[in-house]
Design a protein around this motif. Sequence first.
Motif, PDB file in Angstrom:
ATOM      1  N   UNK A   1       0.750  -1.252  -0.033  1.00 41.91           N
ATOM      2  CA  UNK A   1      -0.088  -0.264  -0.023  1.00 41.91           C
ATOM      3  C   UNK A   1       0.689   1.322   0.009  1.00 41.91           C
ATOM      4  N   UNK A   2       2.086   1.370   0.559  1.00 37.27           N
ATOM      5  CA  UNK A   2       2.809   2.626   0.419  1.00 37.27           C
ATOM      6  C   UNK A   2       3.886   2.419  -0.870  1.00 37.27           C
ATOM      7  N   UNK A   3       4.425   1.436  -0.983  1.00 36.05           N
ATOM      8  CA  UNK A   3       5.611   1.530  -2.008  1.00 36.05           C
ATOM      9  C   UNK A   3       5.068   1.862  -3.242  1.00 36.05           C
ATOM     10  N   UNK A   4       3.898   1.701  -3.858  1.00 36.41           N
ATOM     11  CA  UNK A   4       3.741   1.983  -5.299  1.00 36.41           C
ATOM     12  C   UNK A   4       3.340   3.722  -5.245  1.00 36.41           C
ATOM     13  N   UNK A   5       3.173   4.194  -4.219  1.00 39.24           N
ATOM     14  CA  UNK A   5       3.134   5.836  -4.249  1.00 39.24           C
ATOM     15  C   UNK A   5       4.313   6.517  -4.783  1.00 39.24           C
ATOM     16  N   UNK A   6       5.587   5.618  -4.285  1.00 36.93           N
ATOM     17  CA  UNK A   6       6.773   6.004  -4.648  1.00 36.93           C
ATOM     18  C   UNK A   6       7.404   5.241  -5.959  1.00 36.93           C
TER      19      UNK A   6
ATOM     20  N   UNK B   1       5.757   8.750   9.769  1.00 32.31           N
ATOM     21  CA  UNK B   1       6.023   9.806  10.700  1.00 32.31           C
ATOM     22  C   UNK B   1       5.138   9.616  11.904  1.00 32.31           C
ATOM     23  N   UNK B   2       5.611   9.807  12.919  1.00 32.67           N
ATOM     24  CA  UNK B   2       4.855   9.857  14.237  1.00 32.67           C
ATOM     25  C   UNK B   2       3.868  11.003  14.238  1.00 32.67           C
ATOM     26  N   UNK B   3       2.626  10.986  13.755  1.00 37.46           N
ATOM     27  CA  UNK B   3       2.002  12.109  13.866  1.00 37.46           C
ATOM     28  C   UNK B   3       1.267  12.617  15.314  1.00 37.46           C
ATOM     29  N   UNK B   4       1.665  11.979  16.236  1.00 35.51           N
ATOM     30  CA  UNK B   4       1.262  12.129  17.847  1.00 35.51           C
ATOM     31  C   UNK B   4       2.256  13.237  18.243  1.00 35.51           C
TER      32      UNK B   4
ATOM     33  N   UNK C   1      -1.767   8.504   4.229  1.00 36.22           N
ATOM     34  CA  UNK C   1      -2.905   7.463   4.264  1.00 36.22           C
ATOM     35  C   UNK C   1      -3.822   7.641   5.254  1.00 36.22           C
ATOM     36  N   UNK C   2      -3.859   8.980   5.906  1.00 37.41           N
ATOM     37  CA  UNK C   2      -5.062   8.848   6.925  1.00 37.41           C
ATOM     38  C   UNK C   2      -4.656   7.916   7.895  1.00 37.41           C
ATOM     39  N   UNK C   3      -5.637   6.971   8.344  1.00 31.78           N
ATOM     40  CA  UNK C   3      -5.375   6.354   9.558  1.00 31.78           C
ATOM     41  C   UNK C   3      -4.380   5.265   9.180  1.00 31.78           C
ATOM     42  N   UNK C   4      -3.570   5.008   8.052  1.00 35.47           N
ATOM     43  CA  UNK C   4      -2.569   4.118   7.864  1.00 35.47           C
ATOM     44  C   UNK C   4      -1.346   5.015   7.744  1.00 35.47           C
ATOM     45  N   UNK C   5      -1.447   6.118   8.078  1.00 32.76           N
ATOM     46  CA  UNK C   5      -0.220   6.673   8.502  1.00 32.76           C
ATOM     47  C   UNK C   5       0.101   7.859   7.149  1.00 32.76           C
ATOM     48  N   UNK C   6       1.379   8.570   7.793  1.00 32.02           N
ATOM     49  CA  UNK C   6       1.843   9.539   7.005  1.00 32.02           C
ATOM     50  C   UNK C   6       3.299   9.187   6.575  1.00 32.02           C
TER      51      UNK C   6
END
Length: 355
Positions: free
Chosen positions: A8-13, A48-51, A98-103
Motif C-alpha cells: 500500500x505504500x511503496x506504489x506511491x513512490x 512519521x509519528x503524527x502524535x 494514508x490517513x488512519x494508515x499513516x503519513x
Amino acid sequence: MIDFVRQLVLPHFGVPALDASVSPLGNGHINETFLVRWSSGELVLQKINTDVFKTPNALVENAHKIAAHLTQKCESNEYQLKVVGPLRTQDEALAVDLKEHGFWRAINYLPYSHSIEVVTNEEEAFAAAKAFGHFSSALSDLDATVLEDVIPQFHHLPGRIAQLELAVSKDTHKRLDTCSDWVDMVFAQQSLLQELAEISPSLPLRTCHNDTKINNMLYDKRDMSSLAIIDLDTCMKGHLMYDFGDMVRTFTSPEEEDSKALDKVHVRESIFAAICRGYLSELGSVLSEDEKRSLWLGARVICLMIGIRFLTDHLNGDVYFHIHHENHNLERAANQFTLYQSLLAQEQALTQYFN
C-alpha cells in the motif's frame, strides 16, 4: 507491517511491490523507519509519528528547503557532505498521507553509510562535531524564519520543567515513588533558568538541527570519513548552543543513553575537547561572542532537559518515546541526570576548551 508497506505504500513512490525487500532500519525513538531495496534502486521509507509531529507536512517542507539549500552549496563547492533529502511520490508530492494508515515519506539512501551508537575515540568525536559544524555553517545564510516550528518550544527548559511539574502533580500511573529523588534534583536546578533568561535575548536565531546525536552523522564505512548529516525532522529556527549540547550529551559518555551502569556514565574530557575543536573549526568565525559563551550553558541544559523529558514520559505512562521494557524511560532519565552531574563536577576542566 512489512506486507502493508510493500502493498500500500511503496506504489506511491514508484517502487514495484513484488520486487521490493523491506527491512527495519535504525533505532529511533519516534518514527518507524525501513530500508527498501529492489532490483533497480533503494530508498529509506519512514512512517512519521503524527502524535509527536502534529504538522507532518511542515516537517517534510522544512526538510525539502534545507536539502535544496545544501544542494546549492554542494554545486558551488561550499558543502562537502552528501545531502539526504526527500524523494517525491508519483504525484510529485513530498509525502503521502494514508490517513488512519499513516503519513509516509521517502528519502534517498546512501550506500556505504554507517552510523555508531557510542563514540569510542577522539577521532570519531572530532569528525562528527566538525560535520555538524559544517552543516550549520552551510545553513548560516538560510533565513531560519522560513522554517516552521514542527514542535513548538522544543528546547524550552521552563516549559519542560512545567510539564514535569504537571506530571508529578497528577502522578496518573502512581510512579512518583520510584523517582522522587530525581524529581527533587531537577527542581533544585533553578539557576539554569536564570542563566537562560539572561543570555537568550542576545542570541541570533539560526537554522538548527536540534537532534545532533552521534547516530545522526553517517560515516563512510570504507574509510570512516564523514559522509552526511541525517534526520532533519526537528530542523527549525533556534539557538546553536542546543546543537552543541546534544553532541556533548550523546558523544561524551562511554555508555549508551539507556545504560543502567550509572557508575560508568561520565563525561570523557578528551571527547569533550574533540567536540570543541571539531565544532569550532567550522563555526568559529560564524558564531557571535555571546553564542560562543552560550555553548557551556547549552551542554548543561540539554543533558538536564532530555533527562526531564524521559522522566516526564515515565510518569505519564510512556506515551512519547518508544520503550522496550518496563521502566525504560526512568533508566534513560537516570542516565542523563548522571551525565549532567558529571558535567557540573568537571566544569573547571571542561570550560578551558572554549578558550
